[in-house]
Design a protein around this motif. Structure first.
Motif, PDB file in Angstrom:
ATOM      1  N   LEU A  54     -71.737   8.035  -9.611  1.00 41.93           N
ATOM      2  CA  LEU A  54     -70.408   8.672  -9.636  1.00 41.93           C
ATOM      3  C   LEU A  54     -70.138   9.430  -8.339  1.00 41.93           C
ATOM      4  CD1 LEU A  54     -70.388  10.020 -13.314  1.00 41.93           C
ATOM      5  CD2 LEU A  54     -69.305   7.954 -12.414  1.00 41.93           C
ATOM      6  N   LYS A  55     -71.178  10.034  -7.765  1.00 38.72           N
ATOM      7  CA  LYS A  55     -71.001  10.767  -6.511  1.00 38.72           C
ATOM      8  C   LYS A  55     -70.593   9.830  -5.383  1.00 38.72           C
ATOM      9  CE  LYS A  55     -74.488  12.271  -4.026  1.00 38.72           C
ATOM     10  NZ  LYS A  55     -75.677  13.039  -3.544  1.00 38.72           N
ATOM     11  N   LEU A  56     -71.207   8.651  -5.330  1.00 39.29           N
ATOM     12  CA  LEU A  56     -70.866   7.701  -4.275  1.00 39.29           C
ATOM     13  C   LEU A  56     -69.431   7.200  -4.424  1.00 39.29           C
ATOM     14  CD1 LEU A  56     -71.930   6.131  -1.821  1.00 39.29           C
ATOM     15  CD2 LEU A  56     -72.622   4.318  -3.385  1.00 39.29           C
ATOM     16  N   VAL A  57     -68.978   7.070  -5.680  1.00 40.95           N
ATOM     17  CA  VAL A  57     -67.628   6.565  -5.915  1.00 40.95           C
ATOM     18  C   VAL A  57     -66.580   7.630  -5.623  1.00 40.95           C
ATOM     19  CG1 VAL A  57     -66.048   5.636  -7.648  1.00 40.95           C
ATOM     20  CG2 VAL A  57     -68.437   4.908  -7.630  1.00 40.95           C
ATOM     21  N   PHE A  58     -66.817   8.865  -6.047  1.00 42.62           N
ATOM     22  CA  PHE A  58     -65.762   9.888  -6.038  1.00 42.62           C
ATOM     23  C   PHE A  58     -65.985  11.013  -5.023  1.00 42.62           C
ATOM     24  CE2 PHE A  58     -65.612   8.217 -10.437  1.00 42.62           C
ATOM     25  CZ  PHE A  58     -64.317   7.740 -10.410  1.00 42.62           C
ATOM     26  N   TRP A  59     -67.085  10.997  -4.284  1.00 43.39           N
ATOM     27  CA  TRP A  59     -67.354  12.096  -3.348  1.00 43.39           C
ATOM     28  C   TRP A  59     -67.484  11.527  -1.946  1.00 43.39           C
ATOM     29  CZ3 TRP A  59     -66.958  17.123  -4.425  1.00 43.39           C
ATOM     30  CH2 TRP A  59     -67.440  18.048  -3.518  1.00 43.39           C
ATOM     31  N   GLN A  60     -66.556  11.896  -1.076  1.00 41.70           N
ATOM     32  CA  GLN A  60     -66.535  11.346   0.280  1.00 41.70           C
ATOM     33  C   GLN A  60     -66.224  12.450   1.265  1.00 41.70           C
ATOM     34  OE1 GLN A  60     -63.631   8.236   0.897  1.00 41.70           O
ATOM     35  NE2 GLN A  60     -64.886   7.234   2.448  1.00 41.70           N
ATOM     36  N   LEU A  69     -61.872   4.234  -5.039  1.00 40.14           N
ATOM     37  CA  LEU A  69     -61.571   3.464  -6.249  1.00 40.14           C
ATOM     38  C   LEU A  69     -60.191   2.824  -6.149  1.00 40.14           C
ATOM     39  CD1 LEU A  69     -63.016   2.860  -8.923  1.00 40.14           C
ATOM     40  CD2 LEU A  69     -61.726   4.728  -9.960  1.00 40.14           C
ATOM     41  N   MET A  70     -59.216   3.569  -5.606  1.00 43.47           N
ATOM     42  CA  MET A  70     -57.871   3.033  -5.441  1.00 43.47           C
ATOM     43  C   MET A  70     -57.861   1.872  -4.439  1.00 43.47           C
ATOM     44  SD  MET A  70     -55.946   4.675  -7.533  1.00 43.47           S
ATOM     45  CE  MET A  70     -57.387   4.674  -8.614  1.00 43.47           C
ATOM     46  N   ASP A  71     -58.704   1.984  -3.409  1.00 46.23           N
ATOM     47  CA  ASP A  71     -58.788   0.900  -2.425  1.00 46.23           C
ATOM     48  C   ASP A  71     -59.295  -0.380  -3.074  1.00 46.23           C
ATOM     49  OD1 ASP A  71     -57.867   2.585  -0.466  1.00 46.23           O
ATOM     50  OD2 ASP A  71     -59.864   3.070   0.326  1.00 46.23           O
ATOM     51  N   GLU A  74     -56.610  -2.069  -5.069  1.00 43.34           N
ATOM     52  CA  GLU A  74     -55.552  -2.677  -4.276  1.00 43.34           C
ATOM     53  C   GLU A  74     -55.899  -4.105  -3.862  1.00 43.34           C
ATOM     54  OE1 GLU A  74     -54.812  -0.107  -1.022  1.00 43.34           O
ATOM     55  OE2 GLU A  74     -53.784   1.431  -2.221  1.00 43.34           O
ATOM     56  N   VAL A  75     -57.139  -4.501  -4.086  1.00 39.76           N
ATOM     57  CA  VAL A  75     -57.570  -5.868  -3.767  1.00 39.76           C
ATOM     58  C   VAL A  75     -57.288  -6.751  -4.981  1.00 39.76           C
ATOM     59  CG1 VAL A  75     -59.493  -7.344  -3.115  1.00 39.76           C
ATOM     60  CG2 VAL A  75     -59.355  -5.005  -2.226  1.00 39.76           C
ATOM     61  N   PRO A  76     -56.379  -7.716  -4.886  1.00 40.49           N
ATOM     62  CA  PRO A  76     -56.022  -8.547  -6.053  1.00 40.49           C
ATOM     63  C   PRO A  76     -57.219  -9.239  -6.697  1.00 40.49           C
ATOM     64  CG  PRO A  76     -54.477  -8.907  -4.259  1.00 40.49           C
ATOM     65  CD  PRO A  76     -55.578  -8.074  -3.700  1.00 40.49           C
ATOM     66  N   TYR A  77     -58.179  -9.632  -5.887  1.00 42.79           N
ATOM     67  CA  TYR A  77     -59.352 -10.343  -6.420  1.00 42.79           C
ATOM     68  C   TYR A  77     -60.160  -9.437  -7.357  1.00 42.79           C
ATOM     69  CZ  TYR A  77     -62.902 -14.027  -6.335  1.00 42.79           C
ATOM     70  OH  TYR A  77     -63.753 -15.047  -6.676  1.00 42.79           O
ATOM     71  N   ASN A  78     -60.258  -8.138  -6.999  1.00 42.31           N
ATOM     72  CA  ASN A  78     -60.971  -7.188  -7.857  1.00 42.31           C
ATOM     73  C   ASN A  78     -60.219  -6.947  -9.159  1.00 42.31           C
ATOM     74  OD1 ASN A  78     -63.004  -6.894  -5.955  1.00 42.31           O
ATOM     75  ND2 ASN A  78     -62.032  -5.125  -4.987  1.00 42.31           N
ATOM     76  N   VAL A  79     -58.901  -6.837  -9.066  1.00 42.10           N
ATOM     77  CA  VAL A  79     -58.088  -6.657 -10.277  1.00 42.10           C
ATOM     78  C   VAL A  79     -58.221  -7.874 -11.180  1.00 42.10           C
ATOM     79  CG1 VAL A  79     -55.747  -6.312 -11.162  1.00 42.10           C
ATOM     80  CG2 VAL A  79     -56.489  -5.137  -9.071  1.00 42.10           C
ATOM     81  N   LYS A  80     -58.251  -9.048 -10.563  1.00 45.63           N
ATOM     82  CA  LYS A  80     -58.437 -10.277 -11.344  1.00 45.63           C
ATOM     83  C   LYS A  80     -59.803 -10.278 -12.022  1.00 45.63           C
ATOM     84  CE  LYS A  80     -58.468 -15.333 -10.899  1.00 45.63           C
ATOM     85  NZ  LYS A  80     -58.402 -16.477  -9.960  1.00 45.63           N
ATOM     86  N   ALA A  81     -60.841  -9.801 -11.317  1.00 48.17           N
ATOM     87  CA  ALA A  81     -62.182  -9.739 -11.903  1.00 48.17           C
ATOM     88  C   ALA A  81     -62.212  -8.779 -13.088  1.00 48.17           C
ATOM     89  CB  ALA A  81     -63.197  -9.317 -10.846  1.00 48.17           C
ATOM     90  N   ALA A 267     -70.649   0.227  -6.245  1.00 52.22           N
ATOM     91  CA  ALA A 267     -70.656   1.331  -7.202  1.00 52.22           C
ATOM     92  C   ALA A 267     -69.275   1.509  -7.836  1.00 52.22           C
ATOM     93  CB  ALA A 267     -71.094   2.619  -6.514  1.00 52.22           C
ATOM     94  N   GLY A 268     -68.221   1.334  -7.026  1.00 58.11           N
ATOM     95  CA  GLY A 268     -66.871   1.463  -7.566  1.00 58.11           C
ATOM     96  C   GLY A 268     -66.557   0.397  -8.600  1.00 58.11           C
ATOM     97  N   LEU A 269     -66.940  -0.835  -8.307  1.00 56.99           N
ATOM     98  CA  LEU A 269     -66.734  -1.914  -9.273  1.00 56.99           C
ATOM     99  C   LEU A 269     -67.558  -1.678 -10.530  1.00 56.99           C
ATOM    100  CD1 LEU A 269     -66.740  -4.998  -6.878  1.00 56.99           C
ATOM    101  CD2 LEU A 269     -64.770  -3.988  -8.036  1.00 56.99           C
ATOM    102  N   SER A 270     -68.751  -1.110 -10.366  1.00 57.46           N
ATOM    103  CA  SER A 270     -69.573  -0.787 -11.526  1.00 57.46           C
ATOM    104  C   SER A 270     -68.911   0.287 -12.380  1.00 57.46           C
ATOM    105  CB  SER A 270     -70.961  -0.310 -11.077  1.00 57.46           C
ATOM    106  OG  SER A 270     -71.651  -1.338 -10.416  1.00 57.46           O
TER     107      SER A 270
END
Length: 573
Positions: A54-60, A69-71, A74-81, A267-270
C-alpha cells in the motif's frame, strides 16, 4: 502486546465461573508468550508486506497520493483487464456453482449405486489435487488450434484462446470447491419439509425450486462468492490460455513487474485486484456465519427418505455428471498420453524420454518442492491448532482481530501476496528473497487459515467441561491441552495439514515471484515448459506432481480416517 488484552480480563473474563475456568486453562498454557510470538510473526509476514504494498501505491515523495493509481486507470488496457477479471470471476462463479450443485445433488440426494457415486465423487475432487496448469495444458491440446476434438468434429481451425478457454479451464478447476461446499449443505437438509409440500399436492419439480433450492440459498451464495474470489486470484490459467486476447489483472501485474520492472505499477494493479477480492471474502464470511440458521431444523428422530426432483430433472443431472466426469477423465488421459509419446498429435511413438528429462533436470525441483511441503505442513498445522484454540476458547476483541489477520493472506489473491512479499523482503534488514524462508512463510501464512477453521469447527463439538474437569483434578493447563484437547481435535488438525501439503505442492500464483535458482518448484518448471511450448515436458512434470500429491494425500487421508476410528472406538468404550 499487553495493551491488546489486559491481565484482569484474562484472570476473570465476563461470564462467571465457567469462563473463568476456561481462561485459567488458557492462561496456564503461557498465553502471553504464545500470543506474543504469534502476533510478531503475523506482523512480519502478513501486515508488514501488505503495508509495503500500500505504501508503494499511495506514498510518493513523502506525500500521500492517488496519482499512481489514477495513472494506471487512465490506461485503457488496464481498465479492460479489470473489467475482464470481474467478468471472468462472475462467469466462473455461476457456471462452477451450477456444476458443483449438480454433482453434490447427485452424490447426496439421488438414488444410484454406491460405487458409481464414489467414482463420480473421486473424479470431482481430482482437479483439487492437481497443479493449476493441468486443465490449461489438456484443454489447449483438445480445444486449441488444431485440437483433438476440433479435428474429430471436422470443425475448421478456430481460435478459442482468450475468454472461452480460460472460462472453461477455471470452471473445471474450481467447481469441486462448490461441490464440497454444497454437499455439506445438502447433507444437512431435513427432507420432512419436502414431504410436507408433496403431501399438499405439489409436483416434485415445484417442491425442488420452492422448498429445496431456497433452503440451500446460503450455500449457493457462499459458493458463488468463493468461486468468484478463486477465479479473481487465478494466475496460472489466464497466463497460459488468455494471453493478449483476454488480459486480466493477475497476469498484467506479473508482466508489469517481470517484463517492465515496474514494481509500482504491479503493486497498483494488485491493489485493484485486492479490493474486490477482499469484498468477496467478507461477503462469503458473512454467508458462512448465517448458514446454520437456514439449513439445520433442530428436529430429532428418524429422517424421511429423500424424494428427489422428478425424473426429468434427475435425468438431466445424471447425464450431465456422467458426461462431465468422462470429459475430466479424457483431459487427464491426454496429459498422460502426451507425456508418453514423442509429439502429441503428430508422432505418437511411445517414449519415456520426457520422464527421463524430468528426473534428470527436474530432480532439484522435485526435492525442493517436497522439502518445502514437509516443513510447511507440520509448522502450519501446529500454528493452526494453537491459534484455533486461543481464538475459540478465549473470546476478546483482540482475538477477533487475530482471527481476521490470520485469514487475510488466504483471502487475498496470490499475486497480491507474492508482490507484497517481494517488496517487503527484498532488502535488509529482512532480506529473505532467494532463500527457503520466504517460500515457507509465504505458504504457511497463506494456507494455514484452512487448518484454523478446521480446528475451530472441531472445538465447537467439544464440551469445555471436559477440560475444566481435568483442571479440577489438578492437571495443568498445558497437560490438559496436550492430553485432552489436542487428541480430540487431531482429525481436524490432520485435515488442515493435508490442505497445507496439497497447496504447498501445487500453488503457483504467490510463489512465482519468490522462486530463485537456489529454491525452485515443480509448478514453476511446468510454467517454464508451457512458456517454451514444450507441452510434452509440461505434461510429464504434471504427471509426476499429480502422482506425488495423490500418494501423499492418500496417506494423510488414511491417517485421518484411522485416527478418527480409534478415537470413536475409545469414546464408545
Amino acid at each position: 502486546m499487553a495493551g491488546l488484552v489486559s491481565a484482569p480480563a484474562l484472570a476473570t473474563p465476563p461470564g462467571g465461573g465457567d469462563a473463568a475456568r476456561t481462561a485459567s486453562v488458557t492462561a496456564s498454557l503461557g498465553v502471553y508468550p504464545i500470543l506474543g510470538v504469534i502476533w510478531l510473526s503475523l506482523i512480519i509476514f502478513v501486515l508488514y508486506p501488505l503495508f509495503e504494498l500500500l505504501k508503494l501505491v499511495f506514498w510518493q515523495d513523502g506525500v500521500l497520493t492517488f496519482k499512481p493509481l489514477m495513472d494506471l486507470l487512465e490506461v485503457p488496457y488496464n481498465v479492460k483487464a479489470l473489467y475482464n477479471s470481474l467478468f471472468l470471476g462472475a462467469a466462473v462463479a455461476v457456471s462452477g456453482t451450477f456444476l458443483g450443485f449438480c454433482f453434490a445433488y447427485f452424490t447426496v440426494r439421488m438414488r444410484a449405486p454406491f460405487w458409481l457415486k464414489w467414482i463420480i465423487a473421486t473424479l470431482t475432487l481430482l482437479p483439487l489435487i492437481s497443479p493449476p496448469f493441468t486443465s490449461a495444458i489438456s484443454l489447449s491440446m483438445v480445444l486449441g488450434p488444431n485440437g483433438m476434438i476440433l479435428k474429430m468434429l471436422g470443425i475448421p481451425q478456430i481460435n478459442l484462446y482468450g475468454f472461452w478457454l480460460t472460462w472453461t479451464a477455471e470452471t473445471l478447476t474450481y467447481f469441486p470447491v462448490a461441490y464440497l461446499a454444497l454437499s455439506a449443505v445438502l447433507v444437512s437438509l431435513d427432507p420432512s419439509m419436502e414431504d410436507a409440500a408433496l403431501s399438499l399436492g405439489s409436483s416434485p419439480w415445484r417442491v425442488f425450486y420452492t422448498v429445496t433450492l431456497p433452503m440451500t440459498t446460503p450455500g449457493l451464495a457462499n459458493s458463488l462468492l468463493l468461486l468468484f474470489a478463486n477465479s479473481l486470484a487465478d494466475f496460472a490459467t489466464p497466463l497460459v490460455l488468455a494471453g493478449t486476447y483476454f488480459p486480466v489483472l493477475p497476469t498484467q501485474a506479473y508482466l508489469q513487474i517481470t517484463g517492465l520492472y515496474d514494481y509500482r505499477g504491479g503493486a497498483g494493479l494488485s491493489f485493484l485486484l485486492l479490493v474486490p477480492a477482499l469484498a468477496a471474502y467478507l461477503l462469503q464470511h458473512y454467508w458462512v456465519s448465517r448458514r446454520s440458521y437456514v439449513t439445520i431444523t433442530g428436529k430429532s428422530g428418524a429422517r424421511s427418505p429423500v424424494r428427489g426432483m422428478g425424473a426429468i430433472g434427475e435425468g438431466f443431472i445424471f447425464t450431465l455428471c456422467l458426461l462431465l466426469s468422462a470429459f475430466v477423465v479424457l483431459l487427464y488421459a491426454i496429459i498422460l498420453q502426451a507425456s508418453l509419446v514423442k509429439v502429441f498429435g503428430v508422432n505418437h511413438t511411445f517414449t519415456l524420454e520426457h520422464f527421463e528429462f524430468v528426473f534428470r533436470s527436474g530432480q532439484k525441483a522435485i526435492r525442493d518442492t517436497l522439502i518445502i511441503a514437509a516443513i510447511v505442513t507440520p509448522v502450519g498445522g501446529l500454528m493452526a491448532v494453537i491459534i484455533g484454540f486461543i481464538t475459540f476458547r478465549w473470546k476478546s476483541v483482540a482475538n477477533m482481530f487475530l482471527d481476521f489477520t490470520c485469514m487475510l493472506n488466504y483471502a487475498l489473491p496470490g499475486t497480491v501476496v507474492g508482490i507484497a512479499y517481494v517488496l517487503a523482503f527484498n532488502e535488509e534488514p529482512l532480506q529473505l528473497t532467494n532463500g527457503l524462508t520466504i517460500l515457507v512463510t509465504a505458504y504457511i501464512f497463506r494456507y494455514f487459515a484452512a487448518g484454523i477453521r478446521s480446528v475451530v469447527a472441531s472445538l465447537h463439538q467439544i464440551d469445555k467441561n471436559i477440560e475444566e474437569a481435568s483442571a479440577s483434578l489438578g492437571a495443568s493447563g498445558t497437560r490438559t491441552f496436550f492430553k485432552i484437547t489436542l487428541p480430540l481435535v487431531i482429525p481436524a488438525v490432520l485435515a488442515g495439514m493435508r490442505y497445507l501439503f496439497i497447496h504447498s505442492m501445487t500453488a503457483i500464483s504467490a510463489t512465482i515471484f519468490l522462486v530463485s535458482v537456489n529454491w525452485t518448484l515443480l509448478t514453476t518448471r511446468i510454467l517454464e515448459a508451457m512458456s517454451g511450448s514444450e507441452l510434452a515436458r509440461a505434461s510429464a512434470f504434471s504427471v509426476v506432481l499429480i502422482v506425488l500429491v495423490f500418494i501423499s494425500s492418500g496417506i494423510m487421508a488414511y491417517i485421518v480416517k484411522t485416527y478418527s476410528a480409534r478415537l470413536a472406538g475409545a469414546g464408545e468404550s
